[in-house]
Design a protein around this motif. Structure first.
Motif, mmCIF file in Angstrom:
data_model
loop_
_atom_site.group_PDB
_atom_site.id
_atom_site.type_symbol
_atom_site.label_atom_id
_atom_site.label_comp_id
_atom_site.label_asym_id
_atom_site.label_seq_id
_atom_site.Cartn_x
_atom_site.Cartn_y
_atom_site.Cartn_z
ATOM 1 N N ARG A 73 30.765 -25.700 35.270
ATOM 2 C CA ARG A 73 29.936 -25.714 34.338
ATOM 3 C C ARG A 73 29.709 -27.074 33.782
ATOM 4 N NH1 ARG A 73 30.522 -21.555 36.087
ATOM 5 N NH2 ARG A 73 31.049 -19.392 35.290
ATOM 6 N N HIS A 127 29.717 -13.925 37.165
ATOM 7 C CA HIS A 127 30.971 -14.030 36.457
ATOM 8 C C HIS A 127 30.957 -12.960 35.036
ATOM 9 C CE1 HIS A 127 29.167 -17.575 34.683
ATOM 10 N NE2 HIS A 127 29.768 -17.232 33.548
ATOM 11 N N HIS A 171 33.084 -12.587 31.167
ATOM 12 C CA HIS A 171 34.050 -13.292 30.157
ATOM 13 C C HIS A 171 33.974 -12.407 28.732
ATOM 14 C CE1 HIS A 171 30.563 -15.759 29.190
ATOM 15 N NE2 HIS A 171 30.729 -16.500 30.290
ATOM 16 N N HIS A 173 26.856 -12.121 34.736
ATOM 17 C CA HIS A 173 25.789 -13.141 34.643
ATOM 18 C C HIS A 173 26.026 -14.345 35.999
ATOM 19 C CE1 HIS A 173 28.516 -14.510 31.723
ATOM 20 N NE2 HIS A 173 28.166 -15.734 31.806
#
Ligand SMILES: [Fe+2]
Length: 352
Positions: free
Chosen positions: A75, A112, A114, A153
């Motif tokens: 990211r 992924h 979280h 997402h």
């Protein structure tokens, strides 16, 4: 009798052998640090009023695109580290993480999920889209997109220029809970259909008939197009006296509650030349200028901010806002931790 003693005993007053005996057994006396953890009267936030100027952030973010390929960054985000918390804590406020993320054409963030919940607000660029649980969410400037806790997402960029968006997460909270983690998944198959903001929840006040009496999922709507939020603010402004807040909250269309359990999102409009004192409350907040030029005063600290700038406001801080333009409206996006505070029973709103 006054039970609040002005000065509590210090660690240094205690004999060295006593301190060593405690330390050897993983014990500490509470009283020397009690005021720091439980101050009287009001919290003493570490968070400071702070401003990040997009004009300064943008070149550094674009340079990150040259310096660090996406495979090495995963990211590509510059985090807005509040000076009161230092550079390592990833705090914009005590509970809110904010960063700006750059995606270049063709880059993707693989699927992924979280435990921290996230929201993104698009700052610039065309062609980016996020897929959440198979729903394809176009990302245009000012659009609000949710990626709630533990929802799958992934991000894509099918356009030609850089795309930058603001990320806000409840990450500091999850870190404090020692509950922050992520897992990677396989690429999602995005449905071709428009997202729910254009179909099932096209208009406020209307929900799918079948959802009545049913228990819809916790996140029926994931995208709020800016053009609709902006139009709603302008319509509200027409019916709001000057000096009263033109302020709309983003809510879950099925429940009317905030869209995430921890963070709240709202949009404000300041008419040309308008000044506004926000009701002081116990939440910490982050303001992002979507359009316009504003002057903000946060707990006595003044900032001049414009398009895409970000301002942090500590919990309990008074906030005053003014539109510096006499001709154009200004629009701000606010992120706060009021939903979390409400859920644990500590949210307070004070007089002006
Ligand atoms: Fe994510």
């Amino acid at each position: 009798m006054n039970l609040v003693t002005p000065a509590l005993g210090t660690l240094e007053e205690l004999p060295a052998d006593y301190r060593e005996a405690m330390a050897a057994r993983n014990l500490v006396p509470l009283w020397p640090s009690m005021r720091a953890f439980l101050p009287h009267g009001a919290p003493r936030p570490q968070t400071r009023p702070a401003l990040w100027r997009y004009a300064e952030v943008r070149p550094l973010l674009l340079r990150a695109g040259e310096l660090t390929p996406i495979e090495k960054a995963e990211r590509r985000v510059l985090v807005f580290a509040n000076p009161g918390h230092g550079l390592d804590g990833l705090h914009c406020t005590g509970t809110i993480y904010v960063g700006m993320q750059l995606i270049l054409p063709g880059e993707t963030a693989p699927s992924h999920r979280h435990t921290p919940a996230a929201v993104r607000l698009v700052v610039e660029g065309e062609g980016g889209f996020t897929v959440v649980n198979g729903e394809r969410l176009p990302m245009r400037r000012g659009d609000l997109i949710l990626t709630p806790a533990l929802q799958w997402h992934e991000h894509h960029h099918a356009g030609t220029g850089p795309v930058v968006w603001l990320d806000a997460l409840d990450l500091p909270l999850l870190v404090a809970m020692e509950a922050s983690y992520a897992v990677e998944g396989t690429r999602q198959t995005a449905r071709a259909a428009p997202d729910a903001s254009a179909t099932r929840y096209r208009r406020a006040g209307l929900v799918p008939f079948a959802s009545l009496g049913a228990r819809p999922g916790p996140y029926p709507l994931l995208r709020w197009p800016w053009e609709e939020v902006r139009a709603a603010l302008e319509a509200l402004a027409d019916d709001t006296p000057r000096g009263a807040a033109v302020h709309l909250a983003y809510v879950n269309p099925e429940t009317g509650e905030e869209c995430l359990p921890t963070l709240g999102f709202s949009a404000l409009m300041l008419r040309p030349g308008e000044e506004l004192a926000l009701p002081r409350d116990s939440a910490s907040a982050v303001f992002h200028v979507v359009e316009g030029r504003i002057q903000a005063e946060v707990a006595g600290t003044g900032f001049d901010a414009e398009d895409a700038d970000v301002i942090a406001a500590p919990a309990h801080a008074p906030v005053r806002l003014a539109n510096r333009s006499a001709a154009e409206p200004a629009f701000l996006f606010r992120i706060d931790d009021a939903p979390l505070q409400r859920r644990i029973g500590i949210y307070e709103r004070f007089g002006a």
